[in-house]
Design a protein around this motif. Sequence first.
Motif, short mmCIF file in Angstrom:
data_model
loop_
_atom_site.label_atom_id
_atom_site.label_comp_id
_atom_site.label_asym_id
_atom_site.label_seq_id
_atom_site.Cartn_x
_atom_site.Cartn_y
_atom_site.Cartn_z
N VAL A 180 0.97 -1.28 -0.24
CA VAL A 180 0.10 -0.02 0.08
C VAL A 180 1.00 1.26 -0.07
CG1 VAL A 180 -1.66 1.34 1.38
CG2 VAL A 180 -2.14 -1.03 1.15
N LEU A 181 1.84 1.33 0.76
CA LEU A 181 2.85 2.38 0.77
C LEU A 181 3.30 2.59 -0.38
CD1 LEU A 181 4.98 1.95 4.23
CD2 LEU A 181 2.85 3.38 3.50
N LEU A 182 3.59 1.67 -1.51
CA LEU A 182 4.10 2.21 -2.67
C LEU A 182 3.10 2.17 -3.65
CD1 LEU A 182 6.75 -1.02 -3.07
CD2 LEU A 182 7.16 1.30 -2.38
N ALA A 183 1.83 1.56 -3.66
CA ALA A 183 0.88 1.73 -4.53
C ALA A 183 0.15 3.15 -4.42
CB ALA A 183 0.02 0.66 -4.58
N ILE A 208 -6.37 14.45 3.23
CA ILE A 208 -6.57 15.64 2.44
C ILE A 208 -7.74 15.20 1.53
CG2 ILE A 208 -5.52 16.80 0.52
CD1 ILE A 208 -2.65 16.11 1.50
N HIS A 209 -8.70 16.53 1.68
CA HIS A 209 -9.72 16.52 0.80
C HIS A 209 -9.41 17.10 -0.37
CE1 HIS A 209 -14.39 17.73 0.39
NE2 HIS A 209 -14.06 16.67 -0.52
N VAL A 210 -9.46 16.27 -1.77
CA VAL A 210 -9.07 16.97 -2.90
C VAL A 210 -10.25 17.64 -3.57
CG1 VAL A 210 -7.89 16.40 -5.25
CG2 VAL A 210 -7.29 15.01 -3.04
N THR A 211 -9.99 19.01 -3.68
CA THR A 211 -11.23 19.53 -4.22
C THR A 211 -10.73 20.80 -5.26
OG1 THR A 211 -11.16 21.39 -2.47
CG2 THR A 211 -12.78 19.41 -2.42
N SER A 212 -9.43 20.61 -5.41
CA SER A 212 -8.65 21.69 -6.30
C SER A 212 -7.30 21.14 -6.88
CB SER A 212 -8.55 23.16 -5.69
OG SER A 212 -7.63 22.94 -4.50
N GLN A 213 -6.77 21.85 -7.68
CA GLN A 213 -5.41 21.43 -8.14
C GLN A 213 -4.23 21.60 -6.97
OE1 GLN A 213 -4.50 20.15 -11.25
NE2 GLN A 213 -2.46 19.75 -10.18
N SER A 214 -4.55 22.52 -6.22
CA SER A 214 -3.55 22.71 -4.87
C SER A 214 -3.74 21.43 -3.92
CB SER A 214 -3.89 24.15 -4.41
OG SER A 214 -3.17 24.18 -3.29
N THR A 215 -5.09 21.16 -3.74
CA THR A 215 -5.05 20.15 -2.83
C THR A 215 -4.53 18.60 -3.38
OG1 THR A 215 -7.37 19.99 -3.61
CG2 THR A 215 -7.03 21.27 -1.58
N ALA A 216 -4.81 18.82 -4.93
CA ALA A 216 -4.19 17.44 -5.53
C ALA A 216 -2.56 17.43 -5.44
CB ALA A 216 -4.74 17.33 -6.86
N ASN A 217 -2.02 18.57 -5.62
CA ASN A 217 -0.81 18.48 -5.50
C ASN A 217 -0.21 18.26 -4.07
OD1 ASN A 217 -0.47 19.54 -8.02
ND2 ASN A 217 -0.39 21.68 -7.37
N GLN A 218 -0.99 18.54 -3.05
CA GLN A 218 -0.69 18.34 -1.58
C GLN A 218 -0.80 16.64 -1.61
OE1 GLN A 218 -3.31 20.38 0.97
NE2 GLN A 218 -2.69 22.29 0.00
N ALA A 219 -1.73 16.12 -2.21
CA ALA A 219 -2.10 14.81 -2.26
C ALA A 219 -0.83 14.01 -2.82
CB ALA A 219 -3.35 14.23 -2.88
N ALA A 220 -0.29 14.65 -3.99
CA ALA A 220 0.81 13.87 -4.65
C ALA A 220 2.07 13.84 -3.64
CB ALA A 220 1.09 14.69 -6.07
N ALA A 221 2.21 15.05 -2.88
CA ALA A 221 3.25 15.25 -2.27
C ALA A 221 3.11 14.26 -0.87
CB ALA A 221 3.29 16.73 -1.32
N LEU A 222 1.96 13.93 -0.32
CA LEU A 222 1.62 12.99 0.86
C LEU A 222 2.05 11.66 0.18
CD1 LEU A 222 0.83 12.24 3.44
CD2 LEU A 222 -1.52 12.24 2.62
N GLY A 223 1.60 11.39 -1.01
CA GLY A 223 1.94 10.06 -1.76
C GLY A 223 3.55 9.98 -1.84
N THR A 224 4.23 10.82 -2.12
CA THR A 224 5.69 10.89 -2.18
C THR A 224 6.34 10.56 -0.73
OG1 THR A 224 5.63 12.15 -4.14
CG2 THR A 224 7.73 12.25 -3.01
N ALA A 225 5.93 11.34 0.18
CA ALA A 225 6.29 10.94 1.69
C ALA A 225 6.03 9.76 1.94
CB ALA A 225 5.72 11.90 2.52
N LEU A 226 4.77 9.11 1.56
CA LEU A 226 4.42 7.73 1.92
C LEU A 226 5.45 6.74 1.00
CD1 LEU A 226 0.59 7.69 1.94
CD2 LEU A 226 2.16 7.62 3.81
N LEU A 227 5.88 7.03 -0.31
CA LEU A 227 6.82 6.27 -0.94
C LEU A 227 7.91 6.25 -0.24
CD1 LEU A 227 7.66 4.59 -3.45
CD2 LEU A 227 8.13 7.00 -4.49
#
Length: 423
Positions: free
Chosen positions: A128-131, A159-178
């Motif tokens: 899960v941490l990778l995927a 993170i509640h993704v409702t904009s490009q900014s929050t989507a970028n935050q989601a990608a950053a969180l995903g990178t941190a999990l990776l």
Amino acid sequence: MTRLRNAVVAGARGLYLSIASLAGSITLFVLSVLSIAFILLGVGVLTTPVVLTAVRHWATLRRDQAGRWANVPIPVPYRPFPADIRSGVTGQVERCSLMLKDPATWRDLQWLFVDMIGGFVTAIFAPVLLAYWVYGVVLAVGVWEPIYDAGGGEWYGFIHVTSQSTANQAAALGTALLVLGVFVNPALIRGHFLLARTFLAPTATMRERELALRVDRLTETRHDAVDNSAAELRRIERDLHDGAQARLVAMGMDLGTIEALVDADPAKAKQLLAQARQNSGEALTELRDLVRGIHPPVLAERGLGDAVKALALRLPIATEVDVELPRRVAAPVESAAYFAVSETLTNAIKHAGADRVWVDVHHADGMLRIAVTDDGKGGAAIGAGSGLSGVERRLGTFDGVLAVSSPAGGPTMVTMEIPCELS
């Protein structure tokens, strides 16, 4: 790069283990509970040994994976079945009873229950941490927008993704999990197997019982060794008394007669000299045979490998010998192994009706392992009065074990293992 590769490998193994924990452990746990419950109806007596054998294979597979994937050794704690266990329905009932009395069986069932919950949780985090990082990146590249337009926002972690900014935050969180997965994935897999070891490894009580049984077995085999040594000494004394000693006495009497006749009857003296020479030759042959039976000279001079090869050359059937012993083992172990092989080969010739025999001798993992295989009719078994029982007692003196696989029609494979180190 190596750390990333290890994390990916751990993620793949975590995915496999999580699926195995759900599918395999749940299925076997349910079948085991039902089969044991059906013992009251009678049918469970026949199904329980089959199901519990499958559970043991499943648990042993996990033990093997623990050692290979996470360097977590988990010993196998099962009590061995007696060698004389019966076949058919009676044998199934006996197996069922023995399995249910084995504490390791109930610990296996506890492990199945824990594995399908705790084992699944510890294993699933690794993939899960990778995927999950992939999903965060997918949201950031624009997928969040159609999801939002369809009727709401997507949650990525907290993170509640409702904009490009929050989507970028989601990608950053995903990178941190990776990054987290790269560092903790191997530890998660190791934690999964450490949890399994809590239930699958022998407990202190089981180890104490095993040690007590081992001490009893060594005590019994030591008594057998003492009895066998006393019997062997009596045999040597009898052979010397009835064989070589008798011939030497006869030779001495002949020499006394010769001394009296050498002047009066030279022809008779000459005849007695020839007889004395024959007696001395026969006495020497008997002494050599006796010494060879006690400890073959080739064994003392050249070691177990060459002694077994020399033994094979004297057999009346084709025998192939494969030896891998870079150094010699202790002399008592060499002697026990040699005579064990000799007895096994004698059985193959006398009882198996074999045309060919293969002998493999090698040393690995602190064990001297010997396998004797023949293409005979099979049916060999360790039982009272059989030569293999004597071999088992001989090996037991050194904490060795004997296993026999001999189905009707053959082939027969006798495997011997003796714990020892090379000199």
